[in-house]
Structure formats: structure tokens, C-alpha cells
Design a protein around this motif. Structure first.
Motif, PDB file in Angstrom:
ATOM      1  N   HIS A  20       0.835  -1.207   0.000  1.00 33.39           N
ATOM      2  CA  HIS A  20       0.000   0.000   0.000  1.00 33.39           C
ATOM      3  C   HIS A  20       0.872   1.261   0.000  1.00 33.39           C
ATOM      4  CE1 HIS A  20      -3.803  -2.086   0.516  1.00 33.39           C
ATOM      5  NE2 HIS A  20      -3.254  -2.814   1.463  1.00 33.39           N
ATOM      6  N   LEU A  21       1.923   1.249   0.828  1.00 34.53           N
ATOM      7  CA  LEU A  21       2.805   2.404   0.915  1.00 34.53           C
ATOM      8  C   LEU A  21       3.561   2.623  -0.396  1.00 34.53           C
ATOM      9  CD1 LEU A  21       4.026   4.680   2.595  1.00 34.53           C
ATOM     10  CD2 LEU A  21       5.736   3.040   3.443  1.00 34.53           C
ATOM     11  N   SER A  22       4.036   1.536  -1.002  1.00 34.85           N
ATOM     12  CA  SER A  22       4.776   1.642  -2.267  1.00 34.85           C
ATOM     13  C   SER A  22       3.893   2.209  -3.373  1.00 34.85           C
ATOM     14  CB  SER A  22       5.324   0.273  -2.682  1.00 34.85           C
ATOM     15  OG  SER A  22       6.222  -0.222  -1.722  1.00 34.85           O
ATOM     16  N   LEU A  23       2.650   1.750  -3.425  1.00 34.10           N
ATOM     17  CA  LEU A  23       1.728   2.263  -4.442  1.00 34.10           C
ATOM     18  C   LEU A  23       1.420   3.736  -4.213  1.00 34.10           C
ATOM     19  CD1 LEU A  23      -0.764  -0.734  -4.789  1.00 34.10           C
ATOM     20  CD2 LEU A  23       0.879   0.078  -6.502  1.00 34.10           C
ATOM     21  N   PHE A  24       1.308   4.119  -2.940  1.00 36.80           N
ATOM     22  CA  PHE A  24       1.063   5.535  -2.648  1.00 36.80           C
ATOM     23  C   PHE A  24       2.235   6.397  -3.100  1.00 36.80           C
ATOM     24  CE2 PHE A  24       1.648   9.215   0.107  1.00 36.80           C
ATOM     25  CZ  PHE A  24       0.449   9.875  -0.086  1.00 36.80           C
ATOM     26  N   VAL A  25       3.455   5.970  -2.773  1.00 35.61           N
ATOM     27  CA  VAL A  25       4.644   6.748  -3.149  1.00 35.61           C
ATOM     28  C   VAL A  25       4.770   6.819  -4.668  1.00 35.61           C
ATOM     29  CG1 VAL A  25       7.171   6.797  -3.075  1.00 35.61           C
ATOM     30  CG2 VAL A  25       5.867   6.244  -1.009  1.00 35.61           C
ATOM     31  N   ALA A  26       4.513   5.699  -5.352  1.00 35.78           N
ATOM     32  CA  ALA A  26       4.583   5.697  -6.819  1.00 35.78           C
ATOM     33  C   ALA A  26       3.541   6.648  -7.403  1.00 35.78           C
ATOM     34  CB  ALA A  26       4.366   4.280  -7.352  1.00 35.78           C
ATOM     35  N   THR A  27       2.346   6.666  -6.825  1.00 34.38           N
ATOM     36  CA  THR A  27       1.291   7.552  -7.319  1.00 34.38           C
ATOM     37  C   THR A  27       1.608   9.007  -7.013  1.00 34.38           C
ATOM     38  OG1 THR A  27      -0.308   5.767  -6.935  1.00 34.38           O
ATOM     39  CG2 THR A  27      -1.204   7.960  -7.313  1.00 34.38           C
ATOM     40  N   LEU A  28       2.247   9.258  -5.873  1.00 30.86           N
ATOM     41  CA  LEU A  28       2.690  10.613  -5.551  1.00 30.86           C
ATOM     42  C   LEU A  28       3.666  11.107  -6.613  1.00 30.86           C
ATOM     43  CD1 LEU A  28       2.872  13.034  -3.605  1.00 30.86           C
ATOM     44  CD2 LEU A  28       4.684  11.790  -2.384  1.00 30.86           C
ATOM     45  N   THR A  30       3.998   9.926  -9.840  1.00 36.21           N
ATOM     46  CA  THR A  30       3.384  10.060 -11.173  1.00 36.21           C
ATOM     47  C   THR A  30       2.416  11.238 -11.235  1.00 36.21           C
ATOM     48  OG1 THR A  30       1.714   8.397 -10.563  1.00 36.21           O
ATOM     49  CG2 THR A  30       3.662   7.619 -11.765  1.00 36.21           C
ATOM     50  N   THR A  31       1.691  11.517 -10.141  1.00 33.23           N
ATOM     51  CA  THR A  31       0.780  12.668 -10.161  1.00 33.23           C
ATOM     52  C   THR A  31       1.557  13.987 -10.112  1.00 33.23           C
ATOM     53  OG1 THR A  31       0.478  12.405  -7.763  1.00 33.23           O
ATOM     54  CG2 THR A  31      -1.228  11.488  -9.188  1.00 33.23           C
ATOM     55  N   THR A  32       2.707  13.993  -9.434  1.00 29.28           N
ATOM     56  CA  THR A  32       3.549  15.192  -9.435  1.00 29.28           C
ATOM     57  C   THR A  32       4.106  15.437 -10.830  1.00 29.28           C
ATOM     58  OG1 THR A  32       4.167  14.812  -7.123  1.00 29.28           O
ATOM     59  CG2 THR A  32       5.562  16.288  -8.396  1.00 29.28           C
ATOM     60  N   TRP A  33       4.533  14.384 -11.470  1.00 28.04           N
ATOM     61  CA  TRP A  33       5.033  14.464 -12.854  1.00 28.04           C
ATOM     62  C   TRP A  33       3.930  14.984 -13.779  1.00 28.04           C
ATOM     63  CZ3 TRP A  33       7.091   9.430 -15.685  1.00 28.04           C
ATOM     64  CH2 TRP A  33       7.585   9.783 -16.940  1.00 28.04           C
ATOM     65  N   ALA A  34       2.730  14.395 -13.658  1.00 30.70           N
ATOM     66  CA  ALA A  34       1.603  14.835 -14.487  1.00 30.70           C
ATOM     67  C   ALA A  34       1.235  16.280 -14.174  1.00 30.70           C
ATOM     68  CB  ALA A  34       0.403  13.925 -14.261  1.00 30.70           C
ATOM     69  N   GLY A  35       1.254  16.649 -12.893  1.00 28.08           N
ATOM     70  CA  GLY A  35       0.921  18.015 -12.517  1.00 28.08           C
ATOM     71  C   GLY A  35       1.855  19.035 -13.133  1.00 28.08           C
ATOM     72  N   ALA A  36       3.146  18.683 -13.208  1.00 31.42           N
ATOM     73  CA  ALA A  36       4.110  19.589 -13.842  1.00 31.42           C
ATOM     74  C   ALA A  36       3.786  19.772 -15.319  1.00 31.42           C
ATOM     75  CB  ALA A  36       5.522  19.038 -13.662  1.00 31.42           C
ATOM     76  N   ILE A  37       3.380  18.693 -15.973  1.00 30.00           N
ATOM     77  CA  ILE A  37       3.025  18.778 -17.393  1.00 30.00           C
ATOM     78  C   ILE A  37       1.773  19.625 -17.590  1.00 30.00           C
ATOM     79  CG2 ILE A  37       2.268  17.437 -19.399  1.00 30.00           C
ATOM     80  CD1 ILE A  37       4.022  15.140 -18.361  1.00 30.00           C
ATOM     81  N   LEU A  95      -0.207   5.939 -12.772  1.00 29.92           N
ATOM     82  CA  LEU A  95      -0.218   5.886 -14.236  1.00 29.92           C
ATOM     83  C   LEU A  95       0.731   6.951 -14.759  1.00 29.92           C
ATOM     84  CD1 LEU A  95      -1.455   4.642 -16.821  1.00 29.92           C
ATOM     85  CD2 LEU A  95      -3.141   6.477 -16.762  1.00 29.92           C
ATOM     86  N   PRO A  96       1.934   6.573 -15.170  1.00 30.12           N
ATOM     87  CA  PRO A  96       2.901   7.577 -15.635  1.00 30.12           C
ATOM     88  C   PRO A  96       2.365   8.351 -16.836  1.00 30.12           C
ATOM     89  CG  PRO A  96       3.956   5.434 -15.297  1.00 30.12           C
ATOM     90  CD  PRO A  96       2.476   5.210 -15.198  1.00 30.12           C
ATOM     91  N   PRO A  97       2.635   9.637 -16.899  1.00 31.52           N
ATOM     92  CA  PRO A  97       2.226  10.427 -18.078  1.00 31.52           C
ATOM     93  C   PRO A  97       3.011   9.970 -19.302  1.00 31.52           C
ATOM     94  CG  PRO A  97       2.804  11.839 -16.210  1.00 31.52           C
ATOM     95  CD  PRO A  97       3.273  10.468 -15.878  1.00 31.52           C
ATOM     96  N   GLY A 105      -1.787  11.106 -13.948  1.00 28.51           N
ATOM     97  CA  GLY A 105      -0.828  10.446 -13.076  1.00 28.51           C
ATOM     98  C   GLY A 105      -1.383   9.296 -12.271  1.00 28.51           C
ATOM     99  N   THR A 106      -2.663   9.025 -12.403  1.00 25.23           N
ATOM    100  CA  THR A 106      -3.267   7.948 -11.618  1.00 25.23           C
ATOM    101  C   THR A 106      -4.587   7.503 -12.243  1.00 25.23           C
ATOM    102  OG1 THR A 106      -4.118   7.333  -9.418  1.00 25.23           O
ATOM    103  CG2 THR A 106      -4.439   9.603 -10.113  1.00 25.23           C
TER     104      THR A 106
END
Length: 341
Positions: A20-28, A30-37, A95-97, A105-106
Motif C-alpha cells: 500500500h505504501l509503495s503504491l502511494f509513493v509511486a502515485t505521488l 506520477t501525479t507530481t510528474w503529471a501536474g508539472a506537465i 499511471l505515468p504520463p 498520473g493515476t
């Protein structure tokens, strides 16, 4: 006397916390990456410093969207705990952009119940908990976004070409438009913000965009069909027969809503030379995606809700909460959520 130690062990058994923690960190990430885009600062790989600096611009969007998803799913989770039903913690879905995909991102987050729900009361409490708490976050994000708009220089830094053309174009072509829901329209009228961007620029504003997405996801979850949250609520409020009738009526509604633009899109694929009357007007009032949603909902969720144990009617208080959920659905439902004109 009940053994509360046994109940606690039963409810927490078999949880994979590292996953659960790993998925949260990965989503954090990918959503940060998507947010920058989405905010117009896609991270470059030329230097580590430049990458991190650009990535930092996606943090407001990422934290806002994850706040909505987390509160929504933990609303469901704590409702299952209250009723003594074993369930997992939220599984975040990163979900990587990708270049060919407009990703935020998710794909969201879900919890999985490991025991059946044996009463309409429990079904109702679990069903409403996510949309109610998530809506509160989405409303807060929109209100904050409306009252903390950046200066005009912000959009010019993203689109310097607007300085040459004399400002933000009112109706550019080949541009993604986000549709307005009733809540957005009401907040716009009540707050009257200065410098509010047009809907084809809204995704550059992280709090407004995350709040809009929160409303969109809330409305999707509250669709009164199958075993979606809205389906659970309608079943608990009106029983199996009422749920079946409302589901069929709503599927007919979104089919009618999506049919004009869907037929137009098919005709254009068959023969691009076919002239579609008033295509812009059509896309502003009809979204072809509803046809796809109607197919998915009918094919995989159906219009019949499985029996949920006791048929004891809901209390008056829960019925009031149920009607509040229906009102939230009306406020957040967007007839044409996306359009590229």
C-alpha cells in the motif's frame, strides 16, 4: 461480552502495508510528474536540477488530487471498520504520463471488501462515506482556487504567445475544453473571482483542476447504476426494484446525451467529407464518452443490484443523507466533461 482484541485482529489480518505504501509513493511521483506537465512545466532530463525544479511545480496538483482520493477511499474504509467488515487499505493506482496519453498520473484508488455486506444500513453507510468526504475536499479545493487565483503574469509565463495576440483567445481550435458543472457555475456566481481562466486554460491551475477532477470523479462514483457508490445508495434507499428502474432510466438518459456526438464521430470516420451541422455547438452539448460509459455500465455492472442481506428500511436520518448525496450528484455531474473543438 465481545472480545475486542479478536475483532481488531480480524479487521487488520492479512494487510500488506509495504505494498500500500509503495503504491502511494509511486502515485505521488506520477501525479507530481503529471501536474508539472499540466501546469505547463514538463520536466526535462538535461540536468538533475532542471528536472527537480520543473517537477516541483507539479506538487500542488499532486497533493490536492491525492488528498481528494485519500479522503474518499478512507471514508469508505472507516465505514467498513465501523460495521466490522474486513477490508483492505486503499490501493493507489499510478499511471505515468505517457506521450500518447493525457494522464493525470493515476487511475484512482480502491479498497476491496473481504466480507459480504449483510444489511442495507451498512451498504448505505459504506456507499455514502466516500462521496460525501471526497466532495468536501473537492469543494474546498474549488473554493480555495477561486479565492487564490494567481496574477495574469502566471498564464503569460506558460503561454508567452498570448502577449502577441493581445490576451487569452476566447475560442481557440484543437484545444481541450473542460465542461462546467452546476457547482462550478454556482461558485463562479457567488464568489465572482477576478482573473478566472476560461475552461480551455483551467488545467494550468492546479487547485481548480484538482477540484474539478474531484467533482468529476465524485459524479462518476455516484452514477445510480450497478454497484457503484451511487448504485449502493439508491439500492439502500429504494430497494432492488427501485434501483433497477432508476438504473435503466439513467442509462437511457446518458445514451441520449451521448448519441448525437457519437453518431457524428462515426460518420466522420466513415467519410471525413461528410459535413456535420454546427459541430462546435454539438460538442458543447453532447459527449460521445457517455455512449462508452453506458455500454460498460450495462455490460459489466448491469441494472440489478445483488441482494444485500436485511431489507429493513433506512432511518429518516439516513434518507436525508441519501437525498444530500443525490443533490451532490446533481451539483457535480458534467454533461460534457471534455471536448476538443
Amino acid at each position: 461480552m465481545p472480545d475486542f482484541r479478536y475483532e481488531k485482529t480480524k479487521l487488520t489480518a492479512g494487510r500488506n502495508y509495504p505494498l500500500h505504501l509503495s503504491l502511494f509513493v509511486a502515485t505521488l511521483l506520477t501525479t507530481t510528474w503529471a501536474g508539472a506537465i499540466w501546469t505547463g512545466k514538463p520536466p526535462e532530463t538535461e540536468s538533475v536540477g532542471g528536472f527537480l525544479s520543473a517537477l516541483k511545480t507539479g506538487v500542488p496538483f499532486s497533493l490536492s488530487l491525492l488528498a481528494f482520493l485519500t479522503v474518499h477511499e478512507f471514508g469508505h474504509f472507516f465505514a467498513t471498520v465501523r460495521h466490522g467488515i474486513r477490508s483492505t487499505l486503499p490501493y493507489y493506482i499510478p499511471l505515468p504520463p505517457l506521450p500518447f496519453l493525457m494522464s493525470i498520473g493515476t487511475l484512482g484508488a480502491v479498497i476491496r471488501m473481504k466480507e459480504p455486506i449483510l444489511s442495507r444500513r451498512a451498504l448505505f453507510d459504506i456507499g455514502v462515506a466516500g462521496p460525501l468526504t471526497g466532495f468536501a475536499v473537492a469543494l474546498g479545493l474549488l473554493a480555495y482556487g477561486f479565492t487564490h487565483l494567481p496574477p495574469a503574469e502566471y498564464i503569460y509565463a506558460i503561454h508567452p504567445e498570448y502577449r502577441v495576440t493581445g490576451g487569452i483567445p476566447s475560442a481557440p481550435t484543437e484545444t481541450l475544453y473542460l465542461g462546467k458543472n452546476l457547482l462550478f457555475i454556482l461558485l463562479e456566481a457567488l464568489i465572482g473571482p477576478k482573473g478566472l481562466p476560461p475552461m480551455h486554460e483551467l488545467y494550468h491551475y492546479p487547485f481548480l483542476f484538482a477540484g474539478w477532477l474531484g467533482c468529476f470523479v465524485t459524479a462518476l462514483n455516484l452514477l445510480p447504476v450497478g454497484q457503484l457508490d451511487g448504485g449502493h445508495v439508491i439500492y439502500a434507499m429504494f430497494g432492488g426494484e427501485g434501483h433497477r428502474k432508476i438504473s435503466k432510466l439513467f442509462l437511457a438518459f446518458i445514451t441520449i446525451l451521448g448519441a448525437p456526438s457519437f453518431i457524428a464521430a462515426i460518420l466522420q470516420l466513415i467519410d471525413p467529407a461528410i459535413v456535420i451541422p454546427a459541430p462546435e455547438l454539438l460538442l458543447r452539448w453532447s459527449w460521445p464518452g457517455w455512449i462508452i460509459w453506458a455500454f460498460i455500465l450495462r455490460r459489466f455492472l448491469g441494472t440489478k443490484h445483488p441482494h444485500a442481506g436485511s431489507d429493513r428500511p433506512l432511518s429518516k436520518r439516513r434518507m436525508i443523507v441519501g437525498w444530500a448525496c443525490i443533490a451532490i450528484f446533481v451539483l457535480t455531474f458534467t454533461p460534457v466533461p471534455f471536448a476538443i473543438i
